[in-house]
Write an enzyme that holds these catalytic residues in place. Structure first.
Site, PDB file in Angstrom:
ATOM      1  N   HIS A   1     -26.166  18.627  39.356  1.00 42.85           N
ATOM      2  CA  HIS A   1     -27.472  18.827  39.991  1.00 42.85           C
ATOM      3  C   HIS A   1     -27.931  17.540  40.672  1.00 42.85           C
ATOM      4  O   HIS A   1     -27.603  16.436  40.242  1.00 42.85           O
ATOM      5  CB  HIS A   1     -28.522  19.323  38.991  1.00 42.85           C
TER       6      HIS A   1
ATOM      7  N   ASP B   1     -31.243  16.611  41.356  1.00 45.05           N
ATOM      8  CA  ASP B   1     -32.539  16.048  40.993  1.00 45.05           C
ATOM      9  C   ASP B   1     -32.420  15.145  39.769  1.00 45.05           C
ATOM     10  O   ASP B   1     -31.491  15.276  38.969  1.00 45.05           O
ATOM     11  CB  ASP B   1     -33.562  17.144  40.737  1.00 45.05           C
TER      12      ASP B   1
ATOM     13  N   ASP C   1     -28.011  10.835  35.409  1.00 46.17           N
ATOM     14  CA  ASP C   1     -28.181  12.254  35.114  1.00 46.17           C
ATOM     15  C   ASP C   1     -28.996  12.853  36.260  1.00 46.17           C
ATOM     16  O   ASP C   1     -30.220  12.760  36.270  1.00 46.17           O
ATOM     17  CB  ASP C   1     -28.914  12.421  33.773  1.00 46.17           C
TER      18      ASP C   1
ATOM     19  N   GLU D   1     -32.881  21.082  38.160  1.00 49.92           N
ATOM     20  CA  GLU D   1     -32.312  21.353  36.837  1.00 49.92           C
ATOM     21  C   GLU D   1     -33.212  20.803  35.743  1.00 49.92           C
ATOM     22  O   GLU D   1     -33.360  21.405  34.680  1.00 49.92           O
ATOM     23  CB  GLU D   1     -30.915  20.727  36.740  1.00 49.92           C
ATOM     24  N   GLU D   2     -33.819  19.657  36.027  1.00 53.50           N
ATOM     25  CA  GLU D   2     -34.578  18.948  35.001  1.00 53.50           C
ATOM     26  C   GLU D   2     -35.907  19.617  34.651  1.00 53.50           C
ATOM     27  O   GLU D   2     -36.550  19.236  33.684  1.00 53.50           O
ATOM     28  CB  GLU D   2     -34.836  17.502  35.439  1.00 53.50           C
TER      29      GLU D   2
ATOM     30  N   ASP E   1     -22.182  17.029  33.737  1.00 49.40           N
ATOM     31  CA  ASP E   1     -23.583  16.772  33.400  1.00 49.40           C
ATOM     32  C   ASP E   1     -23.730  16.417  31.922  1.00 49.40           C
ATOM     33  O   ASP E   1     -24.722  16.745  31.295  1.00 49.40           O
ATOM     34  CB  ASP E   1     -24.440  18.003  33.752  1.00 49.40           C
TER      35      ASP E   1
END
Length: 484
Positions: free
Chosen positions: A78, A80, A117, A147-148, A171
């Protein structure tokens, strides 16, 4: 094509692209610019690409000679990042890039989260796609947004262009540990209405600070203090001992990051000043003793302001707010009886804000047992309704269930053992991964999650191991080479 970044780190292409990504603001819900960067990269490389309205990006590179009949490989991550910064850091995450620097074997960002991340997944993918010497099957790179904050990109993305059924999710943050299942989760926003009244008194700003924080999935079992919950305890301690009013209250920045700080502006009778400060030091000593191991730097800062007349919560509203913070479930709720040592169910009161109309608290709920996830949501709803409020659930995602037979797990295990001479570890994780959602979109998806050593993610202490990044790069390249 080979590129070398300003930091001159190896693998060159990986860190070159990581530096490029770090220069672009890319917090959750602020992904248009980095999404367009990926599209620009795809155009330069002559790749087939797709960009949807949510800013998710898919890039496809056909197989190199000799790999035309090999099964395609999906590489997924991801774009973000969680935007957390130290007090006093002047970076504007909406506009500014990160200030990267090297500290020994670690890559860090000055005063902020690093975005390893999951920027490292994107950097790996771009480095592979840009390197004409790497042998590989058809590659299908899926980079999602947001995603976060609930895996919103994975939830919305449509993937009819994919042909592959084997996926590498990059991830995870501990080299040599490969994830094969994860918890499901959801976000619960609680709203409790409040009323105010004007009151004269001496105002103070009280701040809970010095906490370690961390990812509410991977760090929830470390017993780190939650600043929002601790503030509730402090306010209860004070209100039991003196007349007190609450003017403002705020803590936490992300629902999936354990809050490191919480601030309240309180009002007391001027003659109670010494008693209030003494009470603060008493509860501070109690908390410092309780959290000496998980949060050794815990402190309560008190700043005297002035005598004034300001709106404070009515007595009934203050009672409801303190009651909520002292009774809302938080932290680990159940440990797994199937996999000893694994958290099964938890929640994190990550964001708290007192507005003119209500107390708002946003919690991240996780569980590998769907019924317990639902039951926890019901408890939050019941508590809110008891106090005259309500809850709203969003971003619900399923657990990623363990696959008894996994070809991709066997293959990456063999490559890892050959390269590094040791057995990899396969395990479940309490934090959420997009694999669960994508398993519902890609028929018979066989996947594994892994990554290089990246410590203290979701905090300004985040640091990515340079040597581990290089080893995982070797693993990726060799895995693709053997996927003929």
């Amino acid at each position: 094509m080979k590129h070398t970044g300003k930091l001159n780190l190896k693998p060159e292409n990986v860190f070159y692209y990581f530096e490029q990504l770090a220069a672009i603001p890319h917090g959750s819900r602020n992904t248009k610019q980095i999404s367009d960067y990926l599209v620009g990269f795809a155009k330069e490389q002559g790749l087939e690409y797709y960009q949807d309205d949510a800013n998710n990006v898919v890039m496809i590179q056909e197989a190199t000679p000799g790999y035309e009949n090999a099964e395609p490989i999906i590489i997924q991550g991801h774009m973000d990042m969680v935007c957390e910064k130290e007090s006093g850091c002047d970076i504007d995450f909406e506009k500014d890039g990160l200030k990267l620097y090297v500290d020994g074997d670690f890559l860090k960002a000055k005063g902020t989260t690093l975005g390893g991340d999951d920027g490292i997944a994107v950097a790996y993918a771009l480095a592979i796609l840009a390197d004409e010497e790497i042998e590989h099957p058809r590659l299908e790179v899926v980079i999602t947004v947001d995603e976060e904050i609930g895996m919103l990109g994975a939830e919305s993305i449509e993937l009819p262009m994919l042909k592959g059924h084997k996926m590498l999710n990059i991830d995870s943050d501990e080299e040599g540990r490969f994830l094969t299942s994860c918890a499901g989760g959801m976000t619960v926003e609680t709203t409790i209405p409040v009323t105010y009244m004007n009151q004269k008194g001496l105002s103070f700003t009280v701040t809970v600070a010095g906490l370690e924080g961390g990812h509410s999935g991977s760090e929830i079992d470390k017993e780190h203090g939650n600043a929002n919950i601790l503030m509730g305890r402090i306010l209860k301690y004070l209100s039991d001992r003196m007349e007190m009013g609450i003017a403002t209250l705020a803590g936490g920045l992300k629902d999936n990051a354990i809050p490191r700080e919480c601030t309240a502006k309180i009002l007391i009778p001027a003659e109670k000043k010494e008693e209030m400060i003494s009470s603060i030091r008493s509860i501070e000593a109690i908390l410092q003793k309780e959290y000496a191991i998980p949060d050794p730097n815990l402190c309560i800062d008190v700043t005297e302001e002035k005598e004034c007349e300001v709106p404070i919560l009515s007595y009934a509203a203050m009672t409801k707010v303190i009651f909520y913070l002292c009774n809302v479930p938080n932290g680990v709720q159940h440990m797994s009886m199937v996999m000893p040592g694994l958290v099964e169910t938890s929640l994190n009161a990550g964001i708290m804000e007192l507005t003119d109309e209500s107390l708002k608290v946003i919690s991240s709920v996780r569980s590998s047992v769907s019924s317990r996830k639902d039951e926890l949501g019901d408890r939050l709803q019941y508590l809110a309704e008891f106090l005259g409020g309500e809850t709203e659930i969003s971003g619900s995602y399923p657990a990623w269930e363990y696959r008894a037979h996994s070809e991709i797990r066997e293959r990456i295990s063999a490559v890892y053992k050959d390269l590094f001479g040791e057995e990899p570890i396969f395990e479940a994780i309490h934090a959420g991964l997009e694999c669960g959602i994508l398993s519902g979109k890609i028929t018979d998806l066989d996947c594994v999650s892994f990554g290089p050593n990246n410590y203290d993610i979701h905090t300004p202490k985040e640091r990515l191991s340079i040597s581990s990044t290089e080893r995982v790069w070797r693993l990726l390249v060799e895995f693709l080479k053997r996927s003929k």
